[in-house]
Design a protein around this motif. Structure first.
Motif: not given
Length: 284
Positions: A196-210
């Motif tokens: 879940c740590i991987y999923q949350v951080v990666v998705l948040l980072s991807g959302f910011v970059m989007m």
């Protein structure tokens, strides 16, 4: 559409042929190992069986377990090779135009949260599993000795005494089995939390970059899925390592028995010739 259906059918047929071929080869390998090892047992001198480690019950138990472990190792080799090919393909896709190298680097840095869960869970279980197998081999030897002397057991009414003794000796194996169940439960819980740590951080980072227009949703999803698949695949390969160590130990046991010389080999190798109807042995 027809091409996809054809590819799916080919995959179905290929998977069936692969598993069937592995099963046939593996079962033949087990049969050959057990046959060769059993023939070696029959050719050993009597002094070989005087050792407490070489009583008949333990030899038979080890013969069954060692052959099965070797087959399990061979059965996993194909999966290990496929996994490494999958890892290379997913990483190449992440750094291609379909993905994004910046998000890929972030995802790879966080991938240990996915890798370590599978590896640690299987590694903890491996240590206890080896201890359980060792205890069960000993108890299997005791039970075999009881059955070989079943007439004496009945003659002296020792059924209850031997049953209590066997249950007492099995307490260690039962305790290890309970520890394995608890470790498996804890490992399963950790394996659900850590990714879940991987999923949350990666998705948040991807959302910011989007939001900043650096990547598209498709690129974010590609990197998220590919690195996640790569991480779990690496964890699976690492999880095979303890089982491969057991298989290697079993292979060493089998090779040691097959290469062990017998004191009776010299007598069997002596040449024989017949003179006047009498058999004459040379080099005896």
């Amino acid at each position: 559409m027809y091409l996809i259906i054809f590819a799916a059918l080919c995959t179905l047929v290929g998977s069936y042929v692969q598993w069937d071929a592995y099963s046939v080869v593996g079962e033949r390998l087990i049969a050959n190992i057990r046959t060769e090892t059993f023939q070696k047992y029959l050719s050993m001198d009597v002094g070989f069986f005087d050792s407490p480690l070489h009583i008949s019950s333990i030899l038979v138990s080890r013969l069954s377990i060692d052959a099965r472990r070797v087959f399990d190792m061979i059965d996993r080799l194909g999966n290990i090779v496929e996994n490494y090919v999958l890892i290379a393909a997913t990483l190449a896709l992440c750094f291609s135009p379909l993905g994004d190298w910046r998000l890929s680097v972030i995802s790879i840095l966080l991938s240990p949260f996915c890798v370590i869960t599978i590896y640690l869970q299987n590694n903890f279980l491996f240590q206890i599993t080896e201890q359980v197998d060792t205890e069960l081999v000993k108890r299997s030897g005791d039970l075999t000795d009881y059955m070989l002397n079943i007439h004496i057991v009945h003659a002296y009414n020792l059924e209850n005494v031997l049953d209590e003794r066997l249950n007492h000796l099995l307490r260690t194996a039962n305790g290890l089995t309970r520890r394995r169940v608890w470790r498996s439960a804890v490992g399963y819980g950790v394996s659900q939390f850590m990714p879940c740590i991987y999923q949350v951080v990666v998705l948040l980072s991807g959302f910011v970059m989007m939001q900043r227009g650096m990547i598209s949703f498709t690129q974010m999803l590609t990197v998220y899925m590919m690195v996640g698949t790569c991480s779990f695949t690496v964890g699976m390969n690492l999880a095979y390592t303890p089982n491969n160590k057991l298989a290697q130990k079993s292979s060493n046991n089998i090779v040691a028995i097959l290469d062990r010389p017998s004191k009776d080999d010299a007598g069997r190798a002596a040449t024989r010739k017949v003179e006047n109807g009498d058999i004459v042995f040379d080099n005896v």
